[in-house]
Design a protein around this motif. Structure first.
Motif, PDB file in Angstrom:
ATOM      1  N   GLY A  81       1.024  -1.050  -0.106  1.00  0.00           N
ATOM      2  CA  GLY A  81       0.026   0.006   0.108  1.00  0.00           C
ATOM      3  C   GLY A  81       0.826   1.244   0.056  1.00  0.00           C
ATOM      4  N   CYS A  82       0.405   2.378  -0.265  1.00  0.00           N
ATOM      5  CA  CYS A  82       0.912   3.698  -0.107  1.00  0.00           C
ATOM      6  C   CYS A  82       1.404   4.007   1.093  1.00  0.00           C
ATOM      7  CB  CYS A  82      -0.008   4.705  -0.519  1.00  0.00           C
ATOM      8  SG  CYS A  82       0.677   6.549  -0.705  1.00  0.00           S
ATOM      9  N   LYS A  84       2.231   6.714   2.432  1.00  0.00           N
ATOM     10  CA  LYS A  84       2.045   8.260   2.871  1.00  0.00           C
ATOM     11  C   LYS A  84       0.876   8.282   4.046  1.00  0.00           C
ATOM     12  CE  LYS A  84       3.857   9.980  -1.472  1.00  0.00           C
ATOM     13  NZ  LYS A  84       3.695  10.670  -2.530  1.00  0.00           N
ATOM     14  N   CYS A  91      -2.574   6.220   3.677  1.00  0.00           N
ATOM     15  CA  CYS A  91      -3.405   6.179   2.593  1.00  0.00           C
ATOM     16  C   CYS A  91      -3.627   4.702   2.264  1.00  0.00           C
ATOM     17  CB  CYS A  91      -2.440   6.777   1.394  1.00  0.00           C
ATOM     18  SG  CYS A  91      -2.982   6.585  -0.185  1.00  0.00           S
ATOM     19  N   LEU A  93      -4.461   3.423  -0.795  1.00  0.00           N
ATOM     20  CA  LEU A  93      -4.253   3.338  -2.165  1.00  0.00           C
ATOM     21  C   LEU A  93      -3.055   2.165  -2.324  1.00  0.00           C
ATOM     22  CD1 LEU A  93      -5.234   6.661  -3.959  1.00  0.00           C
ATOM     23  CD2 LEU A  93      -6.691   4.594  -3.371  1.00  0.00           C
ATOM     24  N   GLU A  95       0.696   1.489  -3.608  1.00  0.00           N
ATOM     25  CA  GLU A  95       2.073   2.181  -3.753  1.00  0.00           C
ATOM     26  C   GLU A  95       2.316   2.719  -5.072  1.00  0.00           C
ATOM     27  OE1 GLU A  95       6.128   1.524  -1.597  1.00  0.00           O
ATOM     28  OE2 GLU A  95       5.700  -0.097  -3.224  1.00  0.00           O
ATOM     29  N   GLY A  96       2.457   3.868  -5.359  1.00  0.00           N
ATOM     30  CA  GLY A  96       2.628   4.444  -6.751  1.00  0.00           C
ATOM     31  C   GLY A  96       1.584   4.832  -7.263  1.00  0.00           C
ATOM     32  N   HIS A  97       0.324   5.036  -6.631  1.00  0.00           N
ATOM     33  CA  HIS A  97      -0.915   5.300  -7.436  1.00  0.00           C
ATOM     34  C   HIS A  97      -0.691   6.564  -7.864  1.00  0.00           C
ATOM     35  CE1 HIS A  97      -2.050   8.264  -4.078  1.00  0.00           C
ATOM     36  NE2 HIS A  97      -1.532   7.377  -3.131  1.00  0.00           N
ATOM     37  N   CYS A 101      -3.432  11.046  -2.317  1.00  0.00           N
ATOM     38  CA  CYS A 101      -3.815  10.098  -1.333  1.00  0.00           C
ATOM     39  C   CYS A 101      -5.293  10.134  -0.986  1.00  0.00           C
ATOM     40  CB  CYS A 101      -2.853  10.172  -0.339  1.00  0.00           C
ATOM     41  SG  CYS A 101      -1.075   9.861  -0.705  1.00  0.00           S
TER      42      CYS A 101
END
Length: 119
Positions: A81-82, A84, A91, A93, A95-97, A101
């Motif tokens: 996952g992200c 951040k 977040c 979403l 990772e790297g979305h 966020c």
């Protein structure tokens, strides 16, 4: 507030069985359609939704994502996952979305349709 991406996808019966059988599966999955998790992204970019979270005793939880594109390619993929934070929460979403966020997970058909929308 930007409208979410309106793409949606559903897990197949085989994917539901696979994700439901995972040791430590965190929630029930079914074949109801999910909306793309991204608020906005470039045309042709893949869509994503968190399909299952697998809780493990040691180490971080394993996140299973359903990724698909408008051309019909789709896959279940393990990805982090992200990392951040949104205010004080992580977040939700992949990772790297693309885009900002977010703290929402997937959109229902009603949310995608907007105020007064129909399911």
């Amino acid at each position: 507030m930007p409208m979410p991406c309106s793409a949606e996808a559903a897990l197949t019966a085989d994917e539901v069985r696979e994700l439901s059988a995972l040791p430590g599966a965190d929630f029930e999955v079914d074949t109801e359609p999910w909306g793309c998790d991204f608020s906005r992204h470039a045309p042709g970019a893949p869509h994503a939704v968190l399909a299952q979270m697998q809780c493990v005793e040691e180490g971080p939880d394993v996140l299973w994502w359903l990724l698909w594109d408008d051309a019909g390619h789709r896959e279940l993929r393990i990805a982090p996952g992200c990392p951040k934070l949104v205010v004080t929460e992580a977040c939700l979403l992949v990772e790297g979305h693309p885009g900002a966020c977010d703290q929402s997970i997937g959109f229902t058909r009603g949310e995608l349709a907007g105020p007064g929308g129909v399911n």
